[in-house]
Design a protein around this motif. Structure first.
Motif, short mmCIF file in Angstrom:
data_model
loop_
_atom_site.label_atom_id
_atom_site.label_comp_id
_atom_site.label_asym_id
_atom_site.label_seq_id
_atom_site.Cartn_x
_atom_site.Cartn_y
_atom_site.Cartn_z
N VAL A 1 -1.66 3.97 -7.17
CA VAL A 1 -2.05 2.92 -8.12
C VAL A 1 -3.52 2.59 -7.93
N LYS A 2 -4.10 1.89 -8.90
CA LYS A 2 -5.50 1.49 -8.79
C LYS A 2 -5.60 0.29 -7.85
N MET A 3 -6.19 0.53 -6.70
CA MET A 3 -6.28 -0.50 -5.67
C MET A 3 -7.74 -0.86 -5.43
N THR A 4 -8.07 -2.12 -5.63
CA THR A 4 -9.43 -2.60 -5.37
C THR A 4 -9.50 -3.16 -3.94
N PHE A 5 -10.71 -3.30 -3.43
CA PHE A 5 -10.88 -3.83 -2.09
C PHE A 5 -10.42 -5.28 -2.00
N GLY A 6 -10.66 -6.04 -3.07
CA GLY A 6 -10.24 -7.44 -3.08
C GLY A 6 -8.73 -7.58 -2.98
N ILE A 7 -8.00 -6.78 -3.77
CA ILE A 7 -6.53 -6.84 -3.71
C ILE A 7 -6.04 -6.37 -2.34
N TYR A 8 -6.68 -5.33 -1.80
CA TYR A 8 -6.26 -4.81 -0.50
C TYR A 8 -6.47 -5.85 0.60
N ALA A 9 -7.62 -6.54 0.55
CA ALA A 9 -7.94 -7.50 1.60
C ALA A 9 -7.10 -8.77 1.50
N THR A 10 -6.83 -9.23 0.28
CA THR A 10 -6.14 -10.50 0.11
C THR A 10 -4.63 -10.36 -0.04
N SER A 11 -4.15 -9.16 -0.33
CA SER A 11 -2.72 -8.99 -0.57
C SER A 11 -2.07 -7.99 0.39
N VAL A 12 -2.62 -6.78 0.44
CA VAL A 12 -1.98 -5.73 1.23
C VAL A 12 -2.04 -6.04 2.72
N ILE A 13 -3.19 -6.50 3.21
CA ILE A 13 -3.33 -6.77 4.65
C ILE A 13 -2.38 -7.88 5.12
N PRO A 14 -2.28 -9.02 4.42
CA PRO A 14 -1.29 -10.03 4.86
C PRO A 14 0.14 -9.52 4.83
N ILE A 15 0.50 -8.78 3.77
CA ILE A 15 1.85 -8.24 3.68
C ILE A 15 2.10 -7.26 4.82
N SER A 16 1.10 -6.42 5.12
CA SER A 16 1.23 -5.46 6.22
C SER A 16 1.41 -6.17 7.56
N ALA A 17 0.70 -7.27 7.74
CA ALA A 17 0.81 -8.02 9.00
C ALA A 17 2.23 -8.56 9.18
N PHE A 18 2.80 -9.12 8.13
CA PHE A 18 4.17 -9.62 8.22
C PHE A 18 5.17 -8.48 8.37
N PHE A 19 4.90 -7.35 7.72
CA PHE A 19 5.79 -6.19 7.84
C PHE A 19 5.82 -5.68 9.28
N ALA A 20 4.65 -5.53 9.89
CA ALA A 20 4.57 -5.08 11.27
C ALA A 20 5.21 -6.08 12.22
N SER A 21 4.99 -7.37 11.98
CA SER A 21 5.59 -8.40 12.82
C SER A 21 7.11 -8.39 12.72
N SER A 22 7.62 -8.18 11.50
CA SER A 22 9.06 -8.11 11.32
C SER A 22 9.67 -6.95 12.10
N LEU A 23 9.03 -5.79 12.03
CA LEU A 23 9.52 -4.63 12.77
C LEU A 23 9.44 -4.87 14.27
N TRP A 24 8.36 -5.50 14.72
CA TRP A 24 8.20 -5.75 16.15
C TRP A 24 9.27 -6.70 16.67
N PHE A 25 9.50 -7.80 15.95
CA PHE A 25 10.54 -8.74 16.36
C PHE A 25 11.91 -8.07 16.38
N GLY A 26 12.18 -7.26 15.35
CA GLY A 26 13.47 -6.58 15.28
C GLY A 26 13.65 -5.57 16.40
N ASN A 27 12.60 -4.80 16.70
CA ASN A 27 12.70 -3.82 17.78
C ASN A 27 12.82 -4.50 19.14
#
Length: 210
Positions: free
Chosen positions: A77-103
């Motif tokens: 998809v068309k991904m801009t730096f602004g969307i990546y910084a404000t949306s993808v990075i926070p979602i990725s942080a919660f995704f990684a945290s969820s996996l870490w807590f579960g593991n």
């Protein structure tokens, strides 16, 4: 003749749907049991849930990159730096945290008990969605959520090898995952950006790996 053809198509679609569900259940169960085997001190004895999470996300990102950039199964998809910084990075942080807590929970409680606690996932998602304003508080749904919660509490009370630390890790991971799901709806869908499972891994997995 047309009716018979349409019925055959519907039956074929249902068979494929159930086949996909069966494959998903088998793979999901396999991953859960494998993670428990890797982390358990009685078996492989690799008590490093953060490292296991990094390996998991790194492999997922590599597979997504291969499917999109090499095999070109789907276009990014068309991904801009602004969307990546404000949306993808926070979602990725919660995704990684969820996996870490579960593991991490695998180090303290059994696989069966973890699966019982995961029944709280709809409850956590509904609560977080109401708090974030993406869903309305409905008393009939709230009643169903309370019944599910009571069932989980009863199953927890009957757990022979109950461990407070492992339970806290698992429940925290569930609520973090619920927050990630709600954030995905708030941050991405409201910006008109829709990610399928492959493109989600393509953008989120490499960031989560860090």
């Amino acid at each position: 003749m047309r009716e018979r053809t349409s019925v055959n198509m519907i039956n074929r679609s249902l068979i494929l749907t159930y086949l996909y569900l069966l494959i998903y259940i088998m793979l999901s169960s396999g991953v859960i049991l494998y993670n428990k085997w890797v982390l358990s001190p009685k078996y492989f004895n690799f008590p490093f849930p953060i490292t296991l999470t990094m390996i998991h996300m790194g492999f997922s990102g590599a597979v997504a990159f291969f499917l999109i950039r090499v095999l070109k199964v789907i276009s990014p998809v068309k991904m801009t730096f602004g969307i990546y910084a404000t949306s993808v990075i926070p979602i990725s942080a919660f995704f990684a945290s969820s996996l870490w807590f579960g593991n991490t929970a695998y180090l303290h409680i059994s696989v069966a008990f973890i699966q019982m606690l995961k029944a709280l996932m709809p409850v956590a998602t509904f609560v977080v969605a109401v708090l974030c304003g993406t869903d309305k508080l409905r008393w009939d749904v709230l009643l169903n959520m309370l019944l599910v919660s009571i069932g989980v509490v009863i199953s927890s009370y009957g757990e022979i090898h109950f461990n407070v630390i492992g339970t806290v890790y698992q429940v925290t991971g569930i609520f973090v995952e619920a927050l990630r799901l709600v954030l995905t709806q708030v941050l991405l869908q409201k910006k008109g950006l829709t990610l399928n499972p492959i493109t989600s891994l393509y953008y989120i997995a490499p960031c989560s790996d860090r």
